[in-house]
Design a protein around this motif. Structure first.
Motif, PDB file in Angstrom:
ATOM      1  N   ASP A 148       2.896 -26.273  30.649  1.00  0.00           N
ATOM      2  CA  ASP A 148       3.799 -27.226  31.321  1.00  0.00           C
ATOM      3  C   ASP A 148       3.481 -27.318  32.812  1.00  0.00           C
ATOM      4  O   ASP A 148       3.431 -28.411  33.390  1.00  0.00           O
ATOM      5  CB  ASP A 148       5.264 -26.781  31.161  1.00  0.00           C
ATOM      6  CG  ASP A 148       5.797 -27.081  29.766  1.00  0.00           C
ATOM      7  OD1 ASP A 148       5.088 -27.742  28.990  1.00  0.00           O
ATOM      8  OD2 ASP A 148       6.923 -26.641  29.460  1.00  0.00           O
ATOM      9  N   ASP A 162       7.420 -40.464  34.622  1.00  0.00           N
ATOM     10  CA  ASP A 162       6.279 -40.332  35.522  1.00  0.00           C
ATOM     11  C   ASP A 162       6.197 -41.539  36.451  1.00  0.00           C
ATOM     12  O   ASP A 162       7.155 -42.312  36.570  1.00  0.00           O
ATOM     13  CB  ASP A 162       4.979 -40.078  34.740  1.00  0.00           C
ATOM     14  CG  ASP A 162       4.524 -41.282  33.915  1.00  0.00           C
ATOM     15  OD1 ASP A 162       5.098 -42.381  34.077  1.00  0.00           O
ATOM     16  OD2 ASP A 162       3.595 -41.120  33.099  1.00  0.00           O
ATOM     17  N   LEU A 205       7.662 -44.425  26.343  1.00  0.00           N
ATOM     18  CA  LEU A 205       7.452 -43.116  26.964  1.00  0.00           C
ATOM     19  C   LEU A 205       8.811 -42.491  27.275  1.00  0.00           C
ATOM     20  O   LEU A 205       9.014 -41.300  27.107  1.00  0.00           O
ATOM     21  CB  LEU A 205       6.651 -43.280  28.259  1.00  0.00           C
ATOM     22  CG  LEU A 205       6.196 -42.005  28.956  1.00  0.00           C
ATOM     23  CD1 LEU A 205       5.229 -41.230  28.073  1.00  0.00           C
ATOM     24  CD2 LEU A 205       5.520 -42.333  30.295  1.00  0.00           C
ATOM     25  N   ARG A 230      15.424 -28.699  30.264  1.00  0.00           N
ATOM     26  CA  ARG A 230      14.405 -27.810  29.688  1.00  0.00           C
ATOM     27  C   ARG A 230      13.734 -26.983  30.788  1.00  0.00           C
ATOM     28  O   ARG A 230      13.719 -27.391  31.955  1.00  0.00           O
ATOM     29  CB  ARG A 230      13.357 -28.639  28.950  1.00  0.00           C
ATOM     30  CG  ARG A 230      13.934 -29.341  27.746  1.00  0.00           C
ATOM     31  CD  ARG A 230      12.859 -30.119  27.048  1.00  0.00           C
ATOM     32  NE  ARG A 230      13.373 -30.767  25.848  1.00  0.00           N
ATOM     33  CZ  ARG A 230      12.656 -30.970  24.751  1.00  0.00           C
ATOM     34  NH1 ARG A 230      11.401 -30.581  24.707  1.00  0.00           N
ATOM     35  NH2 ARG A 230      13.170 -31.559  23.709  1.00  0.00           N
ATOM     36  N   GLU A 233       9.578 -38.921  28.721  1.00  0.00           N
ATOM     37  CA  GLU A 233       8.878 -38.455  29.912  1.00  0.00           C
ATOM     38  C   GLU A 233       9.092 -39.420  31.083  1.00  0.00           C
ATOM     39  O   GLU A 233       9.064 -40.634  30.894  1.00  0.00           O
ATOM     40  CB  GLU A 233       7.371 -38.329  29.623  1.00  0.00           C
ATOM     41  CG  GLU A 233       7.082 -37.420  28.432  1.00  0.00           C
ATOM     42  CD  GLU A 233       5.608 -37.272  28.120  1.00  0.00           C
ATOM     43  OE1 GLU A 233       4.779 -37.467  29.020  1.00  0.00           O
ATOM     44  OE2 GLU A 233       5.296 -36.959  26.960  1.00  0.00           O
ATOM     45  N   GLY A 240      10.668 -26.386  31.827  1.00  0.00           N
ATOM     46  CA  GLY A 240       9.641 -27.015  32.670  1.00  0.00           C
ATOM     47  C   GLY A 240      10.259 -27.986  33.660  1.00  0.00           C
ATOM     48  O   GLY A 240       9.856 -28.066  34.825  1.00  0.00           O
ATOM     49  N   ARG A 244      12.014 -26.076  36.385  1.00  0.00           N
ATOM     50  CA  ARG A 244      11.135 -25.496  37.409  1.00  0.00           C
ATOM     51  C   ARG A 244      10.760 -26.537  38.461  1.00  0.00           C
ATOM     52  O   ARG A 244      10.732 -26.231  39.656  1.00  0.00           O
ATOM     53  CB  ARG A 244       9.873 -24.898  36.764  1.00  0.00           C
ATOM     54  CG  ARG A 244      10.130 -23.575  36.059  1.00  0.00           C
ATOM     55  CD  ARG A 244       8.826 -22.795  35.831  1.00  0.00           C
ATOM     56  NE  ARG A 244       7.932 -23.502  34.938  1.00  0.00           N
ATOM     57  CZ  ARG A 244       8.025 -23.499  33.608  1.00  0.00           C
ATOM     58  NH1 ARG A 244       8.987 -22.813  33.027  1.00  0.00           N
ATOM     59  NH2 ARG A 244       7.170 -24.168  32.870  1.00  0.00           N
ATOM     60  N   ILE A 245      10.481 -27.765  38.019  1.00  0.00           N
ATOM     61  CA  ILE A 245      10.109 -28.769  39.029  1.00  0.00           C
ATOM     62  C   ILE A 245      11.337 -29.158  39.856  1.00  0.00           C
ATOM     63  O   ILE A 245      11.242 -29.372  41.073  1.00  0.00           O
ATOM     64  CB  ILE A 245       9.403 -29.997  38.390  1.00  0.00           C
ATOM     65  CG1 ILE A 245       8.963 -31.002  39.439  1.00  0.00           C
ATOM     66  CG2 ILE A 245      10.241 -30.692  37.363  1.00  0.00           C
ATOM     67  CD1 ILE A 245       7.896 -30.520  40.333  1.00  0.00           C
ATOM     68  N   GLU A 275       0.329 -34.581  39.055  1.00  0.00           N
ATOM     69  CA  GLU A 275       0.589 -34.918  40.462  1.00  0.00           C
ATOM     70  C   GLU A 275      -0.691 -35.428  41.133  1.00  0.00           C
ATOM     71  O   GLU A 275      -0.665 -36.388  41.899  1.00  0.00           O
ATOM     72  CB  GLU A 275       1.134 -33.700  41.213  1.00  0.00           C
ATOM     73  CG  GLU A 275       2.492 -33.214  40.706  1.00  0.00           C
ATOM     74  CD  GLU A 275       3.573 -34.274  40.777  1.00  0.00           C
ATOM     75  OE1 GLU A 275       3.655 -34.976  41.780  1.00  0.00           O
ATOM     76  OE2 GLU A 275       4.333 -34.415  39.786  1.00  0.00           O
ATOM     77  N   PHE A 287       9.315 -34.207  30.246  1.00  0.00           N
ATOM     78  CA  PHE A 287       8.500 -34.152  31.465  1.00  0.00           C
ATOM     79  C   PHE A 287       9.168 -34.954  32.576  1.00  0.00           C
ATOM     80  O   PHE A 287       9.671 -36.055  32.343  1.00  0.00           O
ATOM     81  CB  PHE A 287       7.091 -34.720  31.195  1.00  0.00           C
ATOM     82  CG  PHE A 287       6.207 -34.676  32.406  1.00  0.00           C
ATOM     83  CD1 PHE A 287       5.571 -33.491  32.761  1.00  0.00           C
ATOM     84  CD2 PHE A 287       6.037 -35.789  33.214  1.00  0.00           C
ATOM     85  CE1 PHE A 287       4.779 -33.430  33.898  1.00  0.00           C
ATOM     86  CE2 PHE A 287       5.244 -35.738  34.354  1.00  0.00           C
ATOM     87  CZ  PHE A 287       4.610 -34.557  34.687  1.00  0.00           C
ATOM     88  N   ASP A 323       8.135 -35.773  36.714  1.00  0.00           N
ATOM     89  CA  ASP A 323       7.136 -35.492  37.753  1.00  0.00           C
ATOM     90  C   ASP A 323       7.811 -35.153  39.086  1.00  0.00           C
ATOM     91  O   ASP A 323       9.040 -35.235  39.215  1.00  0.00           O
ATOM     92  CB  ASP A 323       6.113 -36.630  37.869  1.00  0.00           C
ATOM     93  CG  ASP A 323       6.685 -37.882  38.528  1.00  0.00           C
ATOM     94  OD1 ASP A 323       7.893 -37.927  38.819  1.00  0.00           O
ATOM     95  OD2 ASP A 323       5.900 -38.825  38.754  1.00  0.00           O
ATOM     96  N   GLY A 324       6.990 -34.728  40.039  1.00  0.00           N
ATOM     97  CA  GLY A 324       7.533 -34.244  41.306  1.00  0.00           C
ATOM     98  C   GLY A 324       8.372 -35.288  42.021  1.00  0.00           C
ATOM     99  O   GLY A 324       9.480 -35.010  42.483  1.00  0.00           O
ATOM    100  N   LEU A 328       1.855 -30.487  34.868  1.00  0.00           N
ATOM    101  CA  LEU A 328       2.524 -31.030  36.055  1.00  0.00           C
ATOM    102  C   LEU A 328       1.540 -31.123  37.227  1.00  0.00           C
ATOM    103  O   LEU A 328       1.469 -32.156  37.911  1.00  0.00           O
ATOM    104  CB  LEU A 328       3.721 -30.153  36.435  1.00  0.00           C
ATOM    105  CG  LEU A 328       4.405 -30.529  37.742  1.00  0.00           C
ATOM    106  CD1 LEU A 328       5.154 -31.845  37.590  1.00  0.00           C
ATOM    107  CD2 LEU A 328       5.366 -29.441  38.210  1.00  0.00           C
TER     108      LEU A 328
END
Lengths: 296, 333
Positions: free
Chosen positions: B242, A195, A177, A260, A193, A262, A265-266, B250, A232, A234-235, B246
């Motif tokens: 996207d 996560d 991954l 990137r 990614e 996306g 933005r996080i 979550e 990707f 994650d938060g 996300l």
């Protein structure tokens, strides 16, 4: 692979990220040497082109002028179904064509897994013998990928035995991954990614990189993380990176490159703009999709 | 699902009161002086009232034009005229979702000035089967608006169709509107206590999902892939895909992190789907009945996931029952 003596090699990537990384490296070396590069697609070319863009390799012009040629999936499958001698003749013809077009040589690679349909890869093995004959003494390099996602282990061993040279690309971590590689002494690259399943690894990597930098006399004050191929985050991963940078000693900074949209933005939602010791630079391509969809 | 949520105790700036009315005219009669006083103070005013009440207030306040829905902020100066807050949209009426949206709207209004005055009017059309929508909404407002300098006055009928409406109002509001003044309400309970007896209501059933998949920590990537497919099919562009991936990631992460190991994702697709509709279920219990409604403190490493997901989705409704914890998500392209 770029040594003159190596013309035909195989590689056995354990993950897709490694496959894109090694394919892009092979293609890039050919393009920068001025050679013609032929990629036999089978649903994989978009990922390879995306990786080339991540690697800041210009692909629009080579695709437009034919230096980088993508053989469509249907044609790839047809070529792999054709008799071995046809494949050898076809390869010899491609080399002739490249020389006639003024290229110093030819590179040939691609996604060959459709050849598995025929008697469990034995034919692919015959194909390798034909390749050796076709490129003997000629300016051509062939890299055969037998990735573990698409090729069964026993077939891989059979095919591996038919190659004198096997290429590998080491990684700090690869779980299918996420792939983490070291691209320079204090520069780490993330592809894939992040996560809940692999987030602790990333945060450990940040801590280890900082520790290494603090112990080294020659380390730069900024730790460089290349996120160009990170699709990707994650938060909690974003919070982890922001908090890690905030916890750095004042002498050090964390720089995230090629981020990137996306992922950006996080990071923004998790406080990156307010972390004094964190630098975030966006991906130059913005990642609006495969770079050359209309050019092929 | 044990959903990590914000634990930091901030200063309570919200003033939340309930008033009881005898008729539609009484609603206007009780609301008008509150609105007028706010305007004398130069405070922005926001209204979540039925259209007839909005029209009557417009006339009483001598507004020359009809009121309009909340224009997008942020405002550099307080809007001179009252603005209408968003009404519940879509087929699911979720009090917690509405509270989250109002909180975002009211923050943009309070950025320009010290405070904002809000009038909320009960609307029987939103009662659902038992009126629990209002109990959930008021409890969620107590959580979502804690740090917003808002005076929110909710006007309920003295004799509602559902007893729950009046009982919920008495428990949820720290203040009561009596003779035009807000006074202490001895019956007030914290949101957790209010919802302990009756949690957030389950939304209407959607029928069997088009796709169902169980997942664990190592299959979150497959969850993201499934959601991306559905979001693309619903017409989302790349950035929206996207963001929704996300958001669901979550929620799904909470399910595997704190759930019982029995998490699954349901997705409703189909050619007519013009929005992403999915649910995440697990067999765990819910510690916080209204998670993710309050902005997490920057230094808090946890509790951000659901808050971020709420910002990205048009509806995010969390409820629990004997089978476990459930989250429904709706998101327009």
């Amino acid at each position: 692979m770029d040594q003159r003596s190596v013309a035909h090699a195989c590689a056995i990537p354990g993950s897709d990220e490694q496959l894109w990384e090694m394919t892009a490296a092979f293609v890039t070396a050919g393009l920068s040497a001025g050679e013609q590069v032929v990629y036999f697609d089978d649903g994989t070319v978009d990922a390879v082109l995306e990786r080339l863009v991540d690697d800041r390799v210009p692909v629009r012009r080579p695709l437009a002028d034919g230096q980088l040629t993508v053989v469509e999936a249907a044609e790839t499958r047809r070529a792999l179904r054709a008799p071995v001698r046809d494949a050898a003749t076809g390869l010899a013809g491609l080399i002739d064509g490249a020389i006639d077009a003024g290229y110093p040589g030819l590179r040939w690679t691609g996604q060959l897994s459709s050849g598995l349909d025929r008697t469990r890869g034995v034919w692919l093995g015959d194909h390798d013998a034909a390749i050796d004959t076709a490129i003997a003494g000629r300016p051509a390099r062939v890299l055969c990928f037998y990735d573990r996602h698409r090729f069964p282990d026993d077939v891989i061993e059979l095919l591996r035995a038919r190659h004198r040279i096997e290429l590998d690309a080491p990684a700090l971590y690869d779980d299918n991954l996420l792939r983490i590689t070291r691209t320079a002494p204090f520069r780490i690259r993330f592809a894939g990614e992040v996560d809940h399943s692999n987030r602790p690894v990333v945060l450990r990597m940040v801590a280890a990189a900082l520790d290494e930098a603090l112990r080294s006399h020659s380390a730069p004050a900024t730790l460089e993380f290349d996120l160009s191929s990170l699709r990707f985050l994650d938060g909690a991963g974003a919070v982890g990176l922001v908090h890690a940078a905030e916890g750095f000693p004042e002498s050090h900074r964390l720089a995230l490159h090629g981020v990137r949209p996306g992922v950006q933005r996080i990071l923004d939602r998790c406080g990156a703009p307010f972390a004094a010791q964190l630098d975030v630079t966006p991906h130059p391509a913005g990642h609006d999709g495969p770079p050359v969809a209309g050019a092929r | 699902m044990r959903v990590e949520t914000t634990r930091s105790a901030g200063v309570v700036r919200l003033r939340h009161g309930a008033g009881f009315t005898s008729s539609p005219d009484d609603v206007v009669a009780q609301a008008a002086p509150i609105v007028a006083a706010a305007r004398v103070r130069g405070e922005p005013v926001a209204l979540a009232v039925r259209p007839a009440t909005a029209a009557a207030l417009t006339a009483v306040l001598e507004e020359t034009e009809p009121l309009t829905a909340h224009p997008s902020g942020p405002f550099t100066a307080a809007p001179a005229r009252p603005v209408l807050l968003l009404r519940p949209e879509g087929p699911d009426h979720s009090g917690q979702t509405l509270a989250g949206r109002w909180a975002r709207e009211l923050r943009t209004l309070t950025r320009s000035r010290g405070g904002v005055t809000v009038i909320v009017e009960h609307d029987g059309d939103l009662d659902g089967i038992d009126g629990a929508f209002w109990t959930e909404l008021d409890a969620a407002l107590n959580v979502a608006l804690t740090e917003v300098a808002a005076t929110v006055v909710c006007l309920y009928p003295q004799l509602p169709l559902h007893l729950e409406v009046a009982e919920g109002a008495r428990r949820n509001h720290p203040l009561l509107l009596v003779d035009g003044a807000l006074r202490h309400n001895p019956a007030h309970r914290e949101p957790r206590d209010v919802l302990a007896a009756r949690g957030a209501p389950a939304p209407a059933l959607l029928g069997p999902p088009d796709r169902r998949m169980g997942f664990d920590t190592w299959q979150l990537a497959a969850v993201r892939e499934r959601v991306a497919e559905a979001a693309r099919a619903a017409g989302c562009d790349r950035d929206r895909v996207d963001d929704l991936v996300l958001a669901v990631n979550e929620v799904a992460t909470n399910a595997v992190e704190h759930g019982s190991g029995d998490a699954h994702l349901d997705v409703w697709t189909g050619p007519a789907a013009r929005e992403l509709v999915c649910e995440v279920h697990d067999a765990g219990t819910l510690d916080d009945p209204l998670p993710g409604l309050r902005a997490p403190h920057p230094s808090d490493p946890r509790g951000r996931g659901l808050w971020i997901a709420r910002q990205l989705c048009d509806l995010l409704h969390v409820w629990s029952d004997a089978a476990g914890t459930h989250v429904r998500i709706r998101a327009l392209p």
